[in-house]
Write an enzyme that holds these catalytic residues in place. Structure first.
Site, short mmCIF file in Angstrom:
data_model
loop_
_atom_site.label_atom_id
_atom_site.label_comp_id
_atom_site.label_asym_id
_atom_site.label_seq_id
_atom_site.Cartn_x
_atom_site.Cartn_y
_atom_site.Cartn_z
N SER A 1 0.85 -1.20 0.00
CA SER A 1 0.00 0.00 0.00
C SER A 1 0.88 1.24 0.00
O SER A 1 2.02 1.21 0.48
CB SER A 1 -0.91 0.02 1.24
OG SER A 1 -1.58 1.25 1.36
N TYR B 1 -3.34 -0.30 10.35
CA TYR B 1 -3.22 -0.65 8.94
C TYR B 1 -1.86 -0.20 8.39
O TYR B 1 -1.15 -0.98 7.74
CB TYR B 1 -4.35 0.01 8.15
CG TYR B 1 -4.35 -0.29 6.67
CD1 TYR B 1 -4.87 -1.49 6.20
CD2 TYR B 1 -3.85 0.62 5.75
CE1 TYR B 1 -4.88 -1.77 4.84
CE2 TYR B 1 -3.86 0.35 4.39
CZ TYR B 1 -4.38 -0.85 3.94
OH TYR B 1 -4.39 -1.12 2.60
#
Length: 669
Positions: free
Chosen positions: A546, A559
């Site tokens: 990501s 996250y």
């Protein structure tokens, strides 16, 4: 033509009648010559390749019967009969259709409106029996004639035409070492005659065959219990695939059917396996003979693997010697010396080919061969065609030409891919793209229905797996090995997201986030790396990471931290696995809203609240903050995975490719 296709489908649907892609059917009738407006005699015949059960009009060759039969006058003799296949092209009626096969003469020269040529196990059992001619008379009397072995071609067509003309009461013939041919005045009669020959042969073998044609069970070679059998198969398959891929990378298929396990448990299986298959359709897929493990797998795995390596070296030497014994100066080059079939008593059969279907069909053909051997040995002695004849067909220039006509392989052909989190979103898009590029794809996900739907759509294999479970990951990788022989390409995509501030993030949030992505990626990478190292063929591990692995955003501690963990796993594993030819890379997406499983599960609403935009506008919001002002979709991430693994970046490892439409704050430094 409709009658012909209906007959083909009916015969081909029952594998007792003919093997996959084996045999051909024909019909003769009137057609219009558009150049003259006159009626002409035509023949519709299954062309080269294809399967009877699924035959379509495009799979038929259509020939003018007068021109086809006039070839008899220019036939140069058996030594030059291969030239006649090219001559068939001058007999074609119109454009399109399939290329005429070598069996076209058999259909065109026989003076019957309808002709079937089939490869039933029962018929080939009689055809390969040492006293096949006598057995044919005993089973059929004068209704079925015997044709001694002759390689398929124009002369065989002349031989069968003469038998048909000289035996008006006959309904067909048994072709020594090969199969059967039947004919009829109507399509219905032809089909009935084919089935009469096949069922009569089956009935004779059932009534007269001895109970144990393969001999007694050998202690230690009995089938292992299923769980133990599959554990052995999963452990051995990557190594067997490496051996079978010494010359060309192969896909594998595992078979532990009752026929295979019984054959391998019996005393006569080494002798019969060494004789090889007989029907041309069989050994073209299975090669001259299989590699057979000569000791049951009862010792340590390493010892069994070592023995298989020794046997493989011997097999390659024997195959090269076989080629040298029979090759002439104009023979095609040796195509490869690795086995297509490997037999392991107690465990089963491992078959190999250039793709999943070819590997599966090779295994199916060897099961046909086992059935043929059983039938022949039950009433006589199995006596396949001579080795020299097998070579003439295996290295036939017409077969070589067929190989040259095959379309070029797709970029990921012969690659086995495992995609975690493949039931939706980015994982689903990746699975679709890899399958479209030729990979055999194993789709893993916790959602049983979603993963089944994706696997069905792409023709892959579905595995229900929770990547946080060490046992579940091991079972998923074992399932991939059992399905295709190993794993070459892994995509660590499974994930979830928790969007909370530091103070609102619970320990449970933290652990759940890290269990799925950090721990899950580690477990999948570790288990698949074991397989890749055992295979010895390199591989690719791709992490879907990501932008958040390098960019610090608000309310994102769990996250972002776990994505950073994954990003560093890429670097660590690239450094460690490089010596084994395994490349490890990452893809850093951002703002993949539409089609994303994570955003649909509540992450989208949470991030929209953080940025103060409506959830339905979140994709547009992300796009406007990028340099390209474009929205990122799951397919864009799939494109990056393909580029990393298709081969052009063969010297790239340890990198992260951004797929974020340009986020300057996330530029890698």
């Amino acid at each position: 033509m409709d009658e012909l296709l209906a007959r083909a489908h009916a015969l081909g649907a029952d594998r007792r009648n003919t093997n996959y892609a084996g045999g051909n059917v024909s019909a003769k009738g009137k057609g219009l010559d558009p150049a003259t407006g006159a009626d002409i005699d035509l023949m519709w015949v299954k062309g080269s390749g294809g399967d009877l059960a699924t035959l379509q009009p495009s799979g038929l060759a259509v020939l003018r019967l007068d021109r086809m039969r006039s070839l008899v006058g220019v036939y140069p003799g058996v030594d030059r009969e291969d030239e006649m296949v090219a001559a068939f092209d001058y007999c074609l009626h119109g454009r399109g259709g399939a290329a005429p096969s070598i069996d076209t003469a058999m259909h065109g020269l026989v003076d019957a409106p309808h002709v079937d040529h089939l490869h039933p196990d029962s018929g080939i059992a009689l055809a390969t029996a040492a006293d096949g001619e006598e057995l044919t008379r005993k089973v059929f009397g004068d209704r079925v004639a015997w044709v001694p072995w002759r390689r398929p071609g124009f002369q065989l067509g002349l031989d069968i035409a003469a038998i048909h003309a000289g035996n008006p009461g006959a309904i067909g013939c048994v072709l020594g070492g090969h199969g059967i041919t039947a004919w009829g005045a109507t399509s219905t009669e032809c089909e009935a005659n084919s089935l009469e020959i096949i069922r009569a042969a089956e009935d004779y073998l059932a009534r007269n065959g001895k109970a144990e044609p393969f001999g007694p069970v050998v202690p230690g070679c009995e089938p292992l219990p299923q769980r133990e059998r599959h554990a052995w198969a999963a452990a051995l398959f990557p190594v067997l695939r490496r051996l079978a891929s010494t010359d060309y990378r192969q896909i594998g298929h595992y078979t532990d059917s009752a026929e295979v396990l019984d054959f391998l448990s019996r005393a006569e299986h080494p002798r019969l396996a060494a004789l090889g298959t007989s029907c041309p359709d069989h050994f073209l897929r299975t090669k001259i003979a299989p590699l057979v493990l000569d000791t049951p797998p009862t010792g340590p795995v390493d010892e069994v693997i070592a023995r298989l390596g020794t046997l493989h070296t011997r097999y390659r030497a024997d195959y090269a010697a076989y080629y040298q014994r029979h090759a002439s100066p104009d023979s095609p080059p040796m195509r490869g010396a690795d086995p297509a079939i490997i037999l392991v008593p107690g465990v089963g059969m491992f078959s190999f080919g250039r793709d999943k279907q070819t590997a599966r069909v090779a295994g199916e053909f060897y099961v046909n061969a086992i059935n043929v051997m059983r039938g022949a040995e039950s009433v006589s002695r199995y006596a396949p065609i001579p080795e020299s004849e097998k070579f003439r067909i295996e290295y036939w220039e017409l077969e070589e030409a067929k190989l040259r006509r095959m379309p070029a392989a797709k970029p990921l052909a012969t690659r086995v891919a495992l995609v975690t989190g493949g039931g939706s979103g980015i994982g689903k898009a990746i699975a679709r793209r890899l399958a479209a590029e030729g990979a055999c794809v194993v789709v893993a996900d916790r959602d049983a229905q979603a993963v089944a739907d994706v696997a069905d759509e792409i023709g892959g294999t579905a595995v229900i797996a929770d990547v946080t479970s060490e046992d579940a990951v091991a079972e998923a990788v074992a399932a991939a090995c059992l399905a295709y022989g190993g794993v070459d390409l892994v995509v660590n995509n499974a994930g979830l997201s928790v969007s909370k501030s530091l103070l609102d993030t619970t320990v449970e949030d933290w652990d759940r986030q890290h269990d799925v992505m950090a721990r899950g990626s580690f477990l999948v990478a570790r288990e698949t790396a074991r397989v890749m190292i055992a295979q010895g063929m390199g591989g690719d591990i791709v992490y879907i990471v990501s932008k958040n692995s390098v960019f610090a955003g608000p309310d994102n501690i769990a996250y972002g931290a776990t994505k950073a963990d994954q990003a560093h796993q890429v670097r660590l594993l690239a450094a460690e696995l490089g010596e084994h030819g395994v490349r490890v890379n990452g893809v850093n997406p951002d703002g993949v809203v539409r089609g994303s499983g994570i955003f649909a599960s509540g992450w989208g609403a949470q991030r929209a609240a953080v940025y103060g935009v409506p959830e339905e506008k979140l994709g547009e919001f992300y796009a406007q903050r990028t340099l390209l002002k474009q929205e990122v979709l799951p397919d864009h991430v799939a494109n990056a995975v393909f580029v990393l693994t298709a081969g052009d970046l063969s010297h790239t490892t340890g990198v992260h490719i951004p797929v974020d439409a340009g986020v300057a704050a996330a530029f890698l430094r």
